[in-house]
Design a protein around this motif. Structure first.
Motif, mmCIF file in Angstrom:
data_model
loop_
_atom_site.group_PDB
_atom_site.id
_atom_site.type_symbol
_atom_site.label_atom_id
_atom_site.label_comp_id
_atom_site.label_asym_id
_atom_site.label_seq_id
_atom_site.Cartn_x
_atom_site.Cartn_y
_atom_site.Cartn_z
ATOM 1 N N HIS A 99 -5.685 4.208 -9.687
ATOM 2 C CA HIS A 99 -5.461 4.130 -8.241
ATOM 3 C C HIS A 99 -4.610 2.919 -7.877
ATOM 4 N N GLN A 100 -4.726 1.863 -8.650
ATOM 5 C CA GLN A 100 -4.020 0.623 -8.328
ATOM 6 C C GLN A 100 -2.682 0.496 -9.054
ATOM 7 N N LYS A 101 -2.264 1.500 -9.822
ATOM 8 C CA LYS A 101 -1.092 1.327 -10.693
ATOM 9 C C LYS A 101 0.223 1.240 -9.935
ATOM 10 N N GLY A 102 0.217 1.682 -8.680
ATOM 11 C CA GLY A 102 1.436 1.576 -7.885
ATOM 12 C C GLY A 102 2.429 2.690 -8.187
ATOM 13 N N LEU A 108 2.279 -2.821 -8.935
ATOM 14 C CA LEU A 108 2.737 -3.435 -7.692
ATOM 15 C C LEU A 108 2.476 -2.422 -6.578
ATOM 16 N N ALA A 109 1.201 -2.283 -6.212
ATOM 17 C CA ALA A 109 0.822 -1.325 -5.183
ATOM 18 C C ALA A 109 1.245 -1.874 -3.822
ATOM 19 N N PRO A 110 2.034 -1.085 -3.060
ATOM 20 C CA PRO A 110 2.589 -1.594 -1.794
ATOM 21 C C PRO A 110 1.544 -2.184 -0.845
ATOM 22 N N ASN A 111 0.317 -1.679 -0.866
ATOM 23 C CA ASN A 111 -0.722 -2.259 0.004
ATOM 24 C C ASN A 111 -0.877 -3.755 -0.229
ATOM 25 N N TRP A 112 -0.664 -4.193 -1.448
ATOM 26 C CA TRP A 112 -1.094 -5.542 -1.818
ATOM 27 C C TRP A 112 0.030 -6.479 -2.225
ATOM 28 N N THR A 113 1.263 -5.963 -2.326
ATOM 29 C CA THR A 113 2.329 -6.850 -2.839
ATOM 30 C C THR A 113 2.584 -8.041 -1.919
ATOM 31 N N VAL A 152 4.311 -3.988 -16.560
ATOM 32 C CA VAL A 152 3.976 -5.260 -15.900
ATOM 33 C C VAL A 152 4.765 -6.395 -16.561
ATOM 34 N N PHE A 153 4.787 -6.390 -17.873
ATOM 35 C CA PHE A 153 5.503 -7.458 -18.590
ATOM 36 C C PHE A 153 6.983 -7.446 -18.214
ATOM 37 N N ARG A 154 7.596 -6.266 -18.196
ATOM 38 C CA ARG A 154 9.037 -6.184 -17.896
ATOM 39 C C ARG A 154 9.331 -6.571 -16.459
ATOM 40 N N SER A 155 8.431 -6.177 -15.574
ATOM 41 C CA SER A 155 8.588 -6.567 -14.175
ATOM 42 C C SER A 155 8.568 -8.089 -14.074
ATOM 43 N N LYS A 156 7.670 -8.723 -14.790
ATOM 44 C CA LYS A 156 7.585 -10.184 -14.760
ATOM 45 C C LYS A 156 8.805 -10.812 -15.434
ATOM 46 N N GLU A 157 9.241 -10.215 -16.514
ATOM 47 C CA GLU A 157 10.406 -10.726 -17.246
ATOM 48 C C GLU A 157 11.576 -10.969 -16.285
ATOM 49 N N ASN A 416 11.678 -0.892 -11.476
ATOM 50 C CA ASN A 416 11.237 -2.267 -11.355
ATOM 51 C C ASN A 416 12.131 -3.128 -10.486
ATOM 52 N N ASN A 417 13.420 -2.865 -10.529
ATOM 53 C CA ASN A 417 14.283 -3.715 -9.714
ATOM 54 C C ASN A 417 14.155 -3.387 -8.228
ATOM 55 N N ASN A 418 13.394 -2.337 -7.957
ATOM 56 C CA ASN A 418 13.055 -2.092 -6.548
ATOM 57 C C ASN A 418 11.627 -2.521 -6.268
ATOM 58 N N GLY A 419 11.058 -3.275 -7.174
ATOM 59 C CA GLY A 419 9.633 -3.564 -7.114
ATOM 60 C C GLY A 419 9.270 -4.710 -6.203
ATOM 61 N N ALA A 420 8.670 -5.696 -6.785
ATOM 62 C CA ALA A 420 8.016 -6.739 -6.000
ATOM 63 C C ALA A 420 8.854 -7.257 -4.853
ATOM 64 N N GLY A 421 10.019 -7.761 -5.173
ATOM 65 C CA GLY A 421 10.818 -8.428 -4.161
ATOM 66 C C GLY A 421 11.027 -7.561 -2.945
ATOM 67 N N ASN A 422 11.563 -6.354 -3.189
ATOM 68 C CA ASN A 422 11.911 -5.524 -2.051
ATOM 69 C C ASN A 422 10.699 -5.057 -1.270
ATOM 70 N N SER A 423 9.685 -4.598 -2.019
ATOM 71 C CA SER A 423 8.551 -4.074 -1.252
ATOM 72 C C SER A 423 7.900 -5.199 -0.458
ATOM 73 N N ALA A 424 7.968 -6.403 -0.991
ATOM 74 C CA ALA A 424 7.397 -7.518 -0.247
ATOM 75 C C ALA A 424 8.193 -7.766 1.028
ATOM 76 N N GLN A 425 9.523 -7.678 0.913
ATOM 77 C CA GLN A 425 10.340 -7.961 2.096
ATOM 78 C C GLN A 425 10.173 -6.888 3.170
ATOM 79 N N GLU A 426 9.847 -5.664 2.695
ATOM 80 C CA GLU A 426 9.649 -4.608 3.672
ATOM 81 C C GLU A 426 8.377 -4.827 4.471
ATOM 82 N N LYS A 427 7.483 -5.646 3.943
ATOM 83 C CA LYS A 427 6.213 -5.881 4.623
ATOM 84 C C LYS A 427 6.403 -6.902 5.717
ATOM 85 N N PRO A 428 5.601 -6.802 6.748
ATOM 86 C CA PRO A 428 5.615 -7.894 7.703
ATOM 87 C C PRO A 428 5.226 -9.183 6.977
#
Ligand SMILES: *[C@@H]1O[C@H](CO)[C@@H](O)[C@H](O)[C@H]1NC(C)=O
Ligand SMILES: *[C@@H]1O[C@H](CO)[C@@H](O)[C@H](O)[C@H]1NC(C)=O
Ligand SMILES: *[C@@H]1O[C@H](CO)[C@@H](O)[C@H](O)[C@H]1NC(C)=O
Ligand SMILES: *[C@@H]1O[C@H](CO)[C@@H](O)[C@H](O)[C@H]1NC(C)=O
Ligand SMILES: *[C@@H]1O[C@H](CO)[C@@H](O)[C@H](O)[C@H]1NC(C)=O
Ligand SMILES: *[C@@H]1O[C@H](CO)[C@@H](O)[C@H](O)[C@H]1NC(C)=O
Ligand SMILES: *[C@@H]1O[C@H](CO)[C@@H](O)[C@H](O)[C@H]1NC(C)=O
Length: 452
Positions: A99-102, A108-113, A152-157, A416-428
């Motif tokens: 459920h949490q795999k995103g 990087l589940a959008p609810n929590w990024t 997860v490792f590659r996303s962090k890399e 992954n290159n659409n992962g953390a950074g972008n989804s975080a910026q889309e959030k308030p």
């Protein structure tokens, strides 16, 4: 110093409830007690109920538990299964992880990024890695567990940051969060942990090389000092020289678990380097965090200032060292001695609550201090389970070329290159949770800046 009350045992007439009973000379008694605590912990988990969120310990805004603690809950149950054979929660575990795999299968589940730390993200990767190592049944999905850990490792890399402090990870993933200017040791420790485990599991040596470079960075920047203390972190504006010398027990534990996998899967000089690191840091870590053999979260416990996050550290510490004891046999005897002392101390706190066996947090004192709650139960459960490391077949720490995953798959990783950074910026920016959390953590960092 916290006051605690000895609870009234056997409250009702005919009541059989009493403190958790364990005969430490009996494997079956340890297993029974562990099963009881696992059932107590799961009893407080609502993730399988309608309308609730699988994999986490309630919405953090309501429960007060940040989402990474869900990965600790699930990992504790996995280790419980490994050491006792109690597999009744395996479906619950798989459901929670999946459920949490995103959407990109990289946790990087959008609810929590928006509130996700680099260290938090690593804990989910480590949970997926454990599922791979233990071969947790996962028949309903297209990816194997190791694929999620690889993702997860590659996303962090991609987020390793050479632009400041010559390397390392920023603590927060979203640039808008307070704490984005702080590089903490744990965020690199989780990367080393995953790298070490992936190296051993997949046989891909690149992970090991990355892990060793990352360890060297921690040393160069002084987060690991000459005496093998492991400090919390420092700020990028100061080129990471304003080191906050507070020490939390999970950071060296997570590092050493990675080091043990690297020791176990290398040869020659490389293996000798990991062996030396293991001996030196284990020695220092036990000296810092064990007092009369019993774990104390020294940065906060004596002042009763541990946050809900920090209450989870004891169990993480012991379960990580259980892997060290198995993979680096030259540390086995010292560590199993520590496991015994801690299990006996932990169980003496399991005297509270309606069933008379709710566990406290302060292992140096007998009786339930009321501070333990879910993590208190998970800590004591971990303390019992790690007593059983010599009972399990070593193949459960699988080695890989024959392991269940290829380690090459990251079908979901392309995103992954659409992962953390972008989804975080889309959030308030800066939800209440993020602000609350960072404020508490930074306040803590400030308070203990002078703590040695
Ligand atoms: C689960 O639900 C119960 C009842 O609402 C609540 O008391 C408990 O705190 C919840 N557990 C978590 C981890 O949020
Ligand atoms: C995200 O939040 C929604 C609404 O609360 C919930 O239904 C869903 O399960 C959550 N997803 C994750 C991955 O936590
Ligand atoms: C597995 O892959 C198939 C085909 O791509 C897809 O239809 C299905 O939804 C996937 N299953 C899961 C659980 O993701
Ligand atoms: C920053 O610190 C690193 C060591 O951590 C050092 O190698 C580097 O020269 C420093 N850079 C500056 C600009 O001081
Ligand atoms: C660490 O090493 C010192 C010096 O050899 C020794 O006195 C101490 O007992 C060791 N501590 C542990 C926990 O092994
Ligand atoms: C590696 O770990 C296994 C247990 O999983 C152990 O039996 C073996 O001795 C370890 N290898 C070395 C070189 O210590
Ligand atoms: C080994 O791991 C590295 C680091 O993630 C990756 O770039 C490389 O493609 C992997 N090699 C193989 C053969 O899978």
């Amino acid at each position: 110093m916290r006051a605690f009350s000895i609870p009234l045992l056997a409250a009702g007439i005919g009541s059989v409830s009493a403190a958790l009973q364990v005969d430490f000379s009996s494997t079956s008694s340890i297993k029974t007690a562990a099963k009881n605590l696992a059932s107590d912990a799961v009893g407080q988990y609502n993730g399988t109920k309608p309308g609730e969120i699988p994999g986490i310990l309630g919405n953090p805004m309501v429960s007060g538990y940040w989402t990474w603690t869900g990965s600790v809950f699930l990992s504790t149950l996995m280790d419980h299964w490994r050491y006792t054979g109690d597999d009744q929660y395996n479906d619950l575990i798989a459901q929670g992880l999946l459920h949490q795999k995103g959407p990109n299968n990289d946790f990087l589940a959008p609810n929590w990024t928006a509130t996700l730390g680099e260290d938090d993200h690593g804990f989910w990767g480590m949970a997926a890695m454990l599922a791979a190592e233990l071969d947790l049944p996962n028949s309903n999905d297209n990816l194997s567990w190791v694929d999620y850990a690889v993702n997860v490792f590659r996303s962090k890399e991609q987020r390793w940051d050479d632009f400041t402090c010559d390397g390392g990870f920023r603590w927060q993933i979203p640039p808008t969060n307070m704490g984005y200017d702080y590089k903490n040791a744990l965020s690199t420790a989780v990367y080393i942990n995953l790298g070490g485990r992936l190296a051993r599991f997949t046989g891909n040596e690149t992970y090991g090389e990355i892990a060793e470079r990352s360890w060297d960075w921690l040393t160069e920047v002084g987060y690991i000092d000459a005496k093998n203390n492991v400090y919390d972190g420092a700020h990028v504006q100061k080129n990471c020289t304003d080191i906050n010398r507070v020490q939390f027990s999970y950071t060296p534990a997570v590092l050493l678990e990675g080091a043990a996998h690297l020791y176990n899967s290398t040869t020659g000089e490389e293996q000798t380097r990991w062996r030396d690191r293991l001996i030196a840091m284990t020695n220092r870590t036990l000296d810092v965090f064990l007092q009369k053999g019993v774990h104390i979260e020294v940065a906060c416990e004596l002042r009763s200032t541990c946050t809900p996050d920090m209450v989870f550290f004891k169990g993480i510490f012991l379960r990580a060292f259980a892997n060290v004891a198995q993979l680096a046999p030259f540390l086995h005897d010292d560590l199993t001695e520590a496991f015994k002392t801690n299990a006996e101390a932990a169980v003496k706190t399991c005297t509270g609550g309606d069933n008379g066996r709710r566990c406290g947090f302060t292992w140096a004192e007998e009786g339930d201090d009321g501070e333990g709650k879910i993590p208190g139960t998970l800590n004591a459960l971990s303390a019992l389970d790690v007593l059983l490391i010599d009972e399990v077949s070593q193949k459960s720490l699988s080695t890989a070329p024959g392991g269940s995953g290829s380690g090459s798959g990251s079908e979901g990783g392309n995103g992954n290159n659409n992962g953390a950074g972008n989804s975080a910026q889309e959030k308030p920016a800066g939800s209440g949770g993020s602000a609350t959390r960072v404020t508490a953590a930074m306040l803590f960092v400030g308070l203990f800046a002078a703590f040695i």
